[in-house]
Design an enzyme around this catalytic site. Structure first.
Site, short mmCIF file in Angstrom:
data_model
loop_
_atom_site.label_atom_id
_atom_site.label_comp_id
_atom_site.label_asym_id
_atom_site.label_seq_id
_atom_site.Cartn_x
_atom_site.Cartn_y
_atom_site.Cartn_z
N LEU A 1 10.97 -20.35 -4.33
CA LEU A 1 9.87 -19.52 -3.82
C LEU A 1 8.65 -19.56 -4.76
CD1 LEU A 1 9.15 -16.96 -1.82
CD2 LEU A 1 9.60 -15.68 -3.90
N ASP B 1 0.84 -1.20 0.00
CA ASP B 1 0.00 0.00 0.00
C ASP B 1 0.88 1.26 0.00
OD1 ASP B 1 -2.25 1.53 0.04
OD2 ASP B 1 -2.75 1.18 2.13
N ARG C 1 -0.50 9.03 -10.14
CA ARG C 1 -0.57 7.84 -9.28
C ARG C 1 0.11 6.62 -9.93
NH1 ARG C 1 -3.87 7.36 -5.15
NH2 ARG C 1 -4.26 5.19 -5.67
N THR D 1 -10.82 -7.10 -5.38
CA THR D 1 -12.11 -7.09 -6.10
C THR D 1 -12.77 -5.71 -5.99
OG1 THR D 1 -13.00 -8.15 -4.10
CG2 THR D 1 -12.69 -9.56 -6.02
N ARG E 1 0.24 7.65 -2.67
CA ARG E 1 0.80 8.72 -1.82
C ARG E 1 2.26 8.99 -2.17
NH1 ARG E 1 -1.26 6.04 3.49
NH2 ARG E 1 -1.86 4.48 1.94
N GLU F 1 1.20 -13.56 12.25
CA GLU F 1 1.80 -12.40 12.93
C GLU F 1 1.70 -11.20 11.99
OE1 GLU F 1 2.91 -12.35 16.06
OE2 GLU F 1 2.31 -14.45 16.23
N HIS G 1 2.68 3.17 -8.88
CA HIS G 1 2.50 1.74 -9.15
C HIS G 1 3.71 1.19 -9.90
CE1 HIS G 1 -1.43 1.97 -7.51
NE2 HIS G 1 -1.96 2.64 -8.50
C1 FPP Z 1 -2.18 0.15 -3.25
O1 FPP Z 1 -1.63 1.44 -3.15
C2 FPP Z 1 -1.60 -0.51 -4.40
C3 FPP Z 1 -2.30 -1.14 -5.38
C4 FPP Z 1 -3.75 -1.26 -5.40
C5 FPP Z 1 -1.59 -1.72 -6.53
C6 FPP Z 1 -0.42 -2.49 -6.12
C7 FPP Z 1 0.36 -2.84 -7.28
C8 FPP Z 1 1.70 -2.89 -7.30
C9 FPP Z 1 2.55 -2.63 -6.13
C10 FPP Z 1 2.41 -3.31 -8.50
C11 FPP Z 1 2.12 -4.75 -8.70
C12 FPP Z 1 3.04 -5.35 -9.60
C13 FPP Z 1 2.74 -6.44 -10.30
C14 FPP Z 1 3.83 -7.09 -11.01
C15 FPP Z 1 1.39 -7.00 -10.40
P1 FPP Z 1 -2.57 2.68 -3.37
O2 FPP Z 1 -2.64 2.98 -4.82
O3 FPP Z 1 -3.89 2.43 -2.72
O4 FPP Z 1 -1.80 3.80 -2.62
P2 FPP Z 1 -2.45 5.01 -1.81
O5 FPP Z 1 -3.23 4.40 -0.67
O6 FPP Z 1 -1.28 5.79 -1.35
O7 FPP Z 1 -3.32 5.77 -2.76
#
Ligand code: FPP
Length: 259
Positions: A149, A38, A51, A84, A42, A225, A55
């Site tokens: 893994l 998460d 945004r 979802t 931000r 945990e 990602h």
């Molecule tokens: C949450 O942060 C993040 C997501 C919903 C997307 C997570 C995706 C990745 C880390 C990349 C994944 C990579 C692959 C290879 C699938 P947020 O956008 O909610 O952040 P915020 O709360 O700060 O707005």
């Protein structure tokens, strides 16, 4: 082993990291680590970036985290990449996230193969764009004989829906006589979940300072945990993963019993 891991190449602090890794490996390492990644949005906002830039940066952290978890001997790493509920986000953001598996696997699949990582996915496949699913299924196929893994992407995953679907399947199997009421216990119920092939997570990590589960593995995390950090996912480093595992190794897990 270390020469395979390019992630520490040219890093000044590599010997400190290696020392930490060796110390951690002397104690039991969590077999299944689950991460709620998460804070991408931000992270981007702080830099006046869109945004999606967050990602993209987050994707690079997936690679580093995977390689380190593999080296530590973690058996399964489950990453919450899209829930979802995340379809509620702006269309361009959803489309961008759905392109990330292709970009990630297009770039890093050879490295995952070389390092014996097996790619898996849990979530509702039907709603995923064809290109997203294709990239993941190709990676799953190419890594299916690897036994290092397991990198398990939770993509279009929602725990409540998963539990409801499991209950429906239990009811069907009960109706058709495959399952008797007295045979249903926690272990059997677990076998109806998307995680049936995995042990429950030992350690849950959530970044970005939010202290909630957000519909993630509600059944499976019953005795895990938890380790929360204010660090935003794109800033999550090898040191943070090691810190989480060090904390885990100091915890006393009682599973409702006494020591
Ligand atoms: C949450 O942060 C993040 C997501 C919903 C997307 C997570 C995706 C990745 C880390 C990349 C994944 C990579 C692959 C290879 C699938 P947020 O956008 O909610 O952040 P915020 O709360 O700060 O707005």
């Amino acid at each position: 082993m270390f020469n395979k891991l390019r992630l520490w190449k040219n890093q000044n602090n590599s010997s400190t990291l290696r020392d930490k890794i060796e110390a951690i490996k002397k104690l039991p390492v969590p077999e299944h680590v689950a991460i709620i990644m998460d804070g991408n949005g931000r992270w981007a906002k702080k830099r006046a970036l869109p945004r999606i830039a967050g990602h993209h940066e987050g994707m690079k952290v997936v690679r580093k985290t995977t390689m380190l978890a593999n080296d530590l001997g973690v058996k399964t790493l489950t990453l919450y990449a899209f829930s979802t509920e995340n379809w509620k986000r702006p269309k361009n953001e959803v489309e961008y996230i759905m392109k990330l598996p292709e970009e990630f696997l297009g770039t890093f699949l050879p490295e995952l193969v070389e390092n014996n990582v097996q790619v898996k996915m849990m979530g509702y496949k039907d709603q995923l764009p064809v290109h997203t699913l294709h990239a993941i299924e190709k990676a799953m196929e190419e890594t299916k004989h690897n036994n290092g893994l397991v990198l398990n992407f939770a993509l279009n995953y929602g725990s409540r829906a998963e539990i409801i679907d499991a209950v429906k399947q239990v009811l069907n199997d009960s109706k058709s006589g495959i399952l008797k009421e007295n045979e249903l216990d926690e272990q059997v119920f677990s076998s109806y979940l998307m995680t049936s092939e995995f042990a429950d997570p030992d350690l849950l990590i959530r970044t970005s300072g939010e202290i909630r589960l957000s519909n993630f593995m509600l059944w499976q995390l019953a005795y895990s945990e938890f380790w929360f950090t204010d660090v935003l996912w794109p800033d999550f480093s090898e040191e943070h993963l090691l810190e989480a595992i060090e904390v885990f190794q100091k915890r006393q897990r009682r599973f409702g019993g006494i020591l």
